[in-house]
Design an enzyme around this catalytic site. Structure first.
Site, PDB file in Angstrom:
ATOM      1  N   SER A 229       4.520   8.206 -15.162  1.00 16.40           N
ATOM      2  CA  SER A 229       5.839   8.419 -14.542  1.00 16.40           C
ATOM      3  C   SER A 229       5.684   9.204 -13.250  1.00 16.40           C
ATOM      4  O   SER A 229       4.983  10.225 -13.212  1.00 16.40           O
ATOM      5  CB  SER A 229       6.754   9.222 -15.478  1.00 16.40           C
ATOM      6  OG  SER A 229       6.913   8.574 -16.697  1.00 16.40           O
TER       7      SER A 229
ATOM      8  N   GLY B  32      -1.232  12.370 -16.872  1.00 18.14           N
ATOM      9  CA  GLY B  32      -2.200  11.282 -17.044  1.00 18.14           C
ATOM     10  C   GLY B  32      -2.826  11.312 -18.429  1.00 18.14           C
ATOM     11  O   GLY B  32      -3.972  11.748 -18.585  1.00 18.14           O
ATOM     12  N   TYR B  33      -2.085  10.849 -19.415  1.00 21.84           N
ATOM     13  CA  TYR B  33      -2.610  10.759 -20.780  1.00 21.84           C
ATOM     14  C   TYR B  33      -2.947   9.309 -21.132  1.00 21.84           C
ATOM     15  O   TYR B  33      -4.076   8.964 -21.429  1.00 21.84           O
ATOM     16  CB  TYR B  33      -1.570  11.270 -21.781  1.00 21.84           C
ATOM     17  CG  TYR B  33      -1.511  12.768 -21.993  1.00 21.84           C
ATOM     18  CD1 TYR B  33      -2.038  13.652 -21.070  1.00 21.84           C
ATOM     19  CD2 TYR B  33      -0.906  13.291 -23.131  1.00 21.84           C
ATOM     20  CE1 TYR B  33      -1.968  15.018 -21.271  1.00 21.84           C
ATOM     21  CE2 TYR B  33      -0.838  14.665 -23.344  1.00 21.84           C
ATOM     22  CZ  TYR B  33      -1.368  15.522 -22.419  1.00 21.84           C
ATOM     23  OH  TYR B  33      -1.291  16.870 -22.628  1.00 21.84           O
ATOM     24  N   SER B  34      -1.901   8.432 -21.085  1.00 22.49           N
ATOM     25  CA  SER B  34      -2.058   7.077 -21.626  1.00 22.49           C
ATOM     26  C   SER B  34      -3.015   6.234 -20.795  1.00 22.49           C
ATOM     27  O   SER B  34      -3.081   6.370 -19.566  1.00 22.49           O
ATOM     28  CB  SER B  34      -0.704   6.369 -21.661  1.00 22.49           C
ATOM     29  OG  SER B  34       0.233   7.159 -22.335  1.00 22.49           O
TER      30      SER B  34
ATOM     31  N   GLU C 209       6.912  19.054 -24.918  1.00 25.41           N
ATOM     32  CA  GLU C 209       7.518  17.853 -24.332  1.00 25.41           C
ATOM     33  C   GLU C 209       8.620  17.313 -25.232  1.00 25.41           C
ATOM     34  O   GLU C 209       9.696  16.974 -24.769  1.00 25.41           O
ATOM     35  CB  GLU C 209       6.409  16.797 -24.132  1.00 25.41           C
ATOM     36  CG  GLU C 209       6.913  15.475 -23.604  1.00 25.41           C
ATOM     37  CD  GLU C 209       5.785  14.479 -23.310  1.00 25.41           C
ATOM     38  OE1 GLU C 209       4.625  14.909 -23.177  1.00 25.41           O
ATOM     39  OE2 GLU C 209       6.087  13.285 -23.205  1.00 25.41           O
TER      40      GLU C 209
HETATM   41  C1  LIG Z   1       9.037   4.718 -19.451  1.00 21.42           C
HETATM   42  C2  LIG Z   1       7.706   5.236 -19.883  1.00 21.42           C
HETATM   43  C3  LIG Z   1       7.197   6.388 -19.293  1.00 21.42           C
HETATM   44  C4  LIG Z   1       5.921   6.849 -19.649  1.00 21.42           C
HETATM   45  N1  LIG Z   1       5.404   7.926 -18.975  1.00 21.42           N
HETATM   46  C5  LIG Z   1       4.138   8.323 -19.254  1.00 21.42           C
HETATM   47  C6  LIG Z   1       3.518   9.367 -18.482  1.00 21.42           C
HETATM   48  O1  LIG Z   1       4.110   9.908 -17.558  1.00 21.42           O
HETATM   49  N2  LIG Z   1       2.242   9.700 -18.795  1.00 21.42           N
HETATM   50  C7  LIG Z   1       1.550   9.112 -19.820  1.00 21.42           C
HETATM   51  O2  LIG Z   1       0.412   9.506 -20.068  1.00 21.42           O
HETATM   52  N3  LIG Z   1       2.100   8.128 -20.552  1.00 21.42           N
HETATM   53  C8  LIG Z   1       3.363   7.705 -20.282  1.00 21.42           C
HETATM   54  N4  LIG Z   1       3.936   6.667 -21.005  1.00 21.42           N
HETATM   55  C9  LIG Z   1       3.127   5.992 -22.014  1.00 21.42           C
HETATM   56  C10 LIG Z   1       3.575   6.257 -23.436  1.00 21.42           C
HETATM   57  O3  LIG Z   1       3.219   7.547 -23.837  1.00 21.42           O
HETATM   58  C11 LIG Z   1       2.968   5.157 -24.323  1.00 21.42           C
HETATM   59  O4  LIG Z   1       3.615   3.945 -23.970  1.00 21.42           O
HETATM   60  C12 LIG Z   1       3.166   5.437 -25.794  1.00 21.42           C
HETATM   61  O5  LIG Z   1       2.349   6.499 -26.203  1.00 21.42           O
HETATM   62  C13 LIG Z   1       2.864   4.202 -26.679  1.00 21.42           C
HETATM   63  O6  LIG Z   1       1.609   3.690 -26.381  1.00 21.42           O
HETATM   64  P1  LIG Z   1       1.408   2.127 -26.054  1.00 21.42           P
HETATM   65  O7  LIG Z   1       2.390   1.753 -24.985  1.00 21.42           O
HETATM   66  O8  LIG Z   1      -0.040   1.929 -25.768  1.00 21.42           O
HETATM   67  O9  LIG Z   1       1.847   1.357 -27.354  1.00 21.42           O
HETATM   68  P2  LIG Z   1       0.965   1.217 -28.695  1.00 21.42           P
HETATM   69  O10 LIG Z   1       0.350   2.516 -29.029  1.00 21.42           O
HETATM   70  O11 LIG Z   1       0.082   0.040 -28.537  1.00 21.42           O
HETATM   71  O12 LIG Z   1       2.095   0.913 -29.755  1.00 21.42           O
HETATM   72  C14 LIG Z   1       2.645  -0.385 -29.942  1.00 21.42           C
HETATM   73  C15 LIG Z   1       3.526  -0.346 -31.185  1.00 21.42           C
HETATM   74  O13 LIG Z   1       2.746  -0.041 -32.340  1.00 21.42           O
HETATM   75  C16 LIG Z   1       3.298   1.084 -33.023  1.00 21.42           C
HETATM   76  N5  LIG Z   1       2.226   1.918 -33.580  1.00 21.42           N
HETATM   77  C17 LIG Z   1       1.116   2.320 -32.929  1.00 21.42           C
HETATM   78  N6  LIG Z   1       0.353   3.103 -33.738  1.00 21.42           N
HETATM   79  C18 LIG Z   1       1.005   3.204 -34.916  1.00 21.42           C
HETATM   80  C19 LIG Z   1       0.729   3.872 -36.141  1.00 21.42           C
HETATM   81  N7  LIG Z   1      -0.366   4.612 -36.314  1.00 21.42           N
HETATM   82  N8  LIG Z   1       1.628   3.751 -37.157  1.00 21.42           N
HETATM   83  C20 LIG Z   1       2.759   3.002 -36.997  1.00 21.42           C
HETATM   84  N9  LIG Z   1       3.059   2.339 -35.858  1.00 21.42           N
HETATM   85  C21 LIG Z   1       2.197   2.430 -34.834  1.00 21.42           C
HETATM   86  C22 LIG Z   1       4.056   1.849 -31.973  1.00 21.42           C
HETATM   87  O14 LIG Z   1       5.070   2.647 -32.528  1.00 21.42           O
HETATM   88  C23 LIG Z   1       4.626   0.721 -31.121  1.00 21.42           C
HETATM   89  O15 LIG Z   1       5.791   0.226 -31.683  1.00 21.42           O
HETATM   90  C24 LIG Z   1       5.196   6.192 -20.665  1.00 21.42           C
HETATM   91  C25 LIG Z   1       5.729   5.062 -21.286  1.00 21.42           C
HETATM   92  C26 LIG Z   1       6.958   4.578 -20.904  1.00 21.42           C
HETATM   93  C27 LIG Z   1       7.504   3.333 -21.573  1.00 21.42           C
END
Ligand SMILES: Cc1cc2nc3c(=O)[nH]c(=O)nc-3n(C[C@H](O)[C@H](O)[C@H](O)COP(=O)(O)OP(=O)(O)OC[C@H]3O[C@@H](n4cnc5c(N)ncnc54)[C@H](O)[C@@H]3O)c2cc1C
Length: 398
Positions: free
Chosen positions: A161, A127-129, A244
């Protein structure tokens, strides 16, 4: 670093190979090969077979039940698991939170959680995001307020997940509002059966249920479930993320996909693509194979510090990028081969006999297309590619 295979390593490889052929539950391998998603019962059965053999957590220190293998043997083991077509272990407990628990947890926490993880009696979620805290994780808002010897937790985690399988979830929560956002974050382990925890499914583009939203409404969490000190959660979280990211390589599984692509492309509906007509396709396959070889060596290099008990460093960002881009390149080739048959399709909707009535569609097309769609997520989760590039640039002082 010496990564050459000794005669003993080769003998070890044969032992692991034979075990996966004869002792591992073959029904799980067959189900995966048929494009079906494994249930929690399947995952537990596979993990408990490995646990009984002492092979479920080879990377843990020996004192906690690890196998005490060299880096090379761990690599061989992962290769043979993937060559056998067996699923990778569910990483959240075994690979992510366990190293945090045995590195930063109290003895009571180790006694309470590690044994159950090692025996695959409990499953964990990460539970991070949160809705507005993904890449910018330190902006997370899920709040934990002290109330006597408990924290009261309210907020929401997203993209979690396998939370629908999980018995426990480890969370980053905000315990104070410091000027530096990272400073007010605490690492809490929460029992998923606690009143106020609700799991809401998210269906992904491949049609599957892998992800969830987890809502916490006034959830009471005993203080003894906090790892380390209040406000130092960010330090533990970073430790975990490096573990990870080294777990993403899966070179053998990708090689297996390349082997299957070669087999399919010899008899593709549009002719032998490994022959004269398939020049462009052959080039793409060769590019993928070259990438996989370099990924294999980079992974071994990044894992080398583990041999002396150190955590993997920021080089794991290189693996994360290379491995996930390679995974996407491989699944794009399935899509290319499937041509007009590449439609979104989720085999589980139709049960184990999903191929019946679809004989005109090449058997690989449906699972290949589903894996193409799901693999799009790999360059996002675990830290998006752009964010990994930022980490590498910082390391290089750019
Ligand atoms: C299939 C799947 C499984 C997952 N499982 C888990 C889980 O079990 N637990 C959990 O906690 N999370 C989980 N996640 C979440 C995942 O860690 C986040 O989706 C990820 O960290 C990106 O965050 P966001 O989706 O909010 O996108 P955003 O952070 O909003 O990013 C959107 C876009 O902006 C770009 N961007 C953002 N910041 C920057 C920067 N500083 N410089 C350049 N580009 C940037 C990104 O690369 C991306 O292209 C999962 C995600 C997916 C898709």
């Amino acid at each position: 670093m010496n990564i050459s295979m000794s005669a003993e390593d080769e003998a070890f490889r044969q032992e692991v190979r034979a075990w996966f052929r004869s002792e591992y539950p073959q029904a799980i391998i067959a189900k995966l090969a048929n494009g079906q998603t494994l249930t929690k019962t399947d995952l537990v059965a596979g993990e408990q077979a490995m646990s009984a053999k002492g092979w479920l957590a080879p990377g843990w220190p020996k004192d906690y039940g690890g196998a005490g293998w060299s880096v090379t043997r761990r690599f061989i083991f992962d290769e043979e698991l993937e060559n056998a077509g067996a699923p990778n272990v569910s990483p959240m407990g075994l690979l992510y939170v366990a190293p945090v628990i045995y590195t930063f947890g109290t003895q009571a926490q180790k006694d309470r959680w590690l044994g159950d993880i090692l025996a695959s009696r409990t499953f964990w979620a990460q539970g991070y995001s949160e809705p507005e805290a993904g890449s910018d994780l330190a902006s997370l808002r899920m709040r934990a307020e002290r109330d006597g010897d408990h924290y009261v937790v309210s907020g929401e985690k997203i993209w979690t997940s396998d939370a629908h399988y999980a018995d426990w979830i480890f969370c980053l929560v905000r315990t104070s509002d410091e000027p530096k956002k990272q400073a007010g974050i605490t690492f809490l382990c929460i029992d998923m059966t606690t009143p106020g925890v609700a799991v809401k499914p998210i269906i992904t583009i491949d049609g599957g249920h892998h992800l969830n939203r987890v809502v916490f409404d006034q959830v009471r969490v005993p203080m003894e479930n906090r790892i380390g000190e209040e406000g130092l959660g960010w330090t533990y979280a970073r430790h975990l993320l490096n573990h990870e990211r080294t777990s993403y390589a899966h070179v053998a599984a990708k090689r297996r996909q390349v082997a299957s692509l070669k087999e399919i492309s010899r008899a593709a509906p549009w002719g032998d693509l490994l022959g004269e007509a398939g020049g462009a396709f052959r080039r793409k396959l060769a590019e993928v194979e070259i990438t996989l070889t370099s990924l294999e060596f980079t992974t071994l290099r990044a894992l080398a510090p583990l041999a002396s008990g150190e955590a993997p460093g920021d080089e794991s960002s290189i693996i994360k990028i290379a491995a996930t881009e390679a995974a996407q390149a491989v699944t794009e080739l399935y899509l290319e081969l499937a041509g007009p048959y590449a439609q979104p399709f989720f085999a589980d909707r139709y049960g184990p006999d999903w191929r019946a009535g679809l004989e005109t569609i090449p058997a690989f097309a449906a699972p290949g297309t589903a894996s193409y769609f799901f693999t799009r997520a790999q360059t996002i989760y675990g830290g998006a590619t752009e964010v990994q590039k930022n980490i590498i640039a910082r390391q290089l002082g750019i």
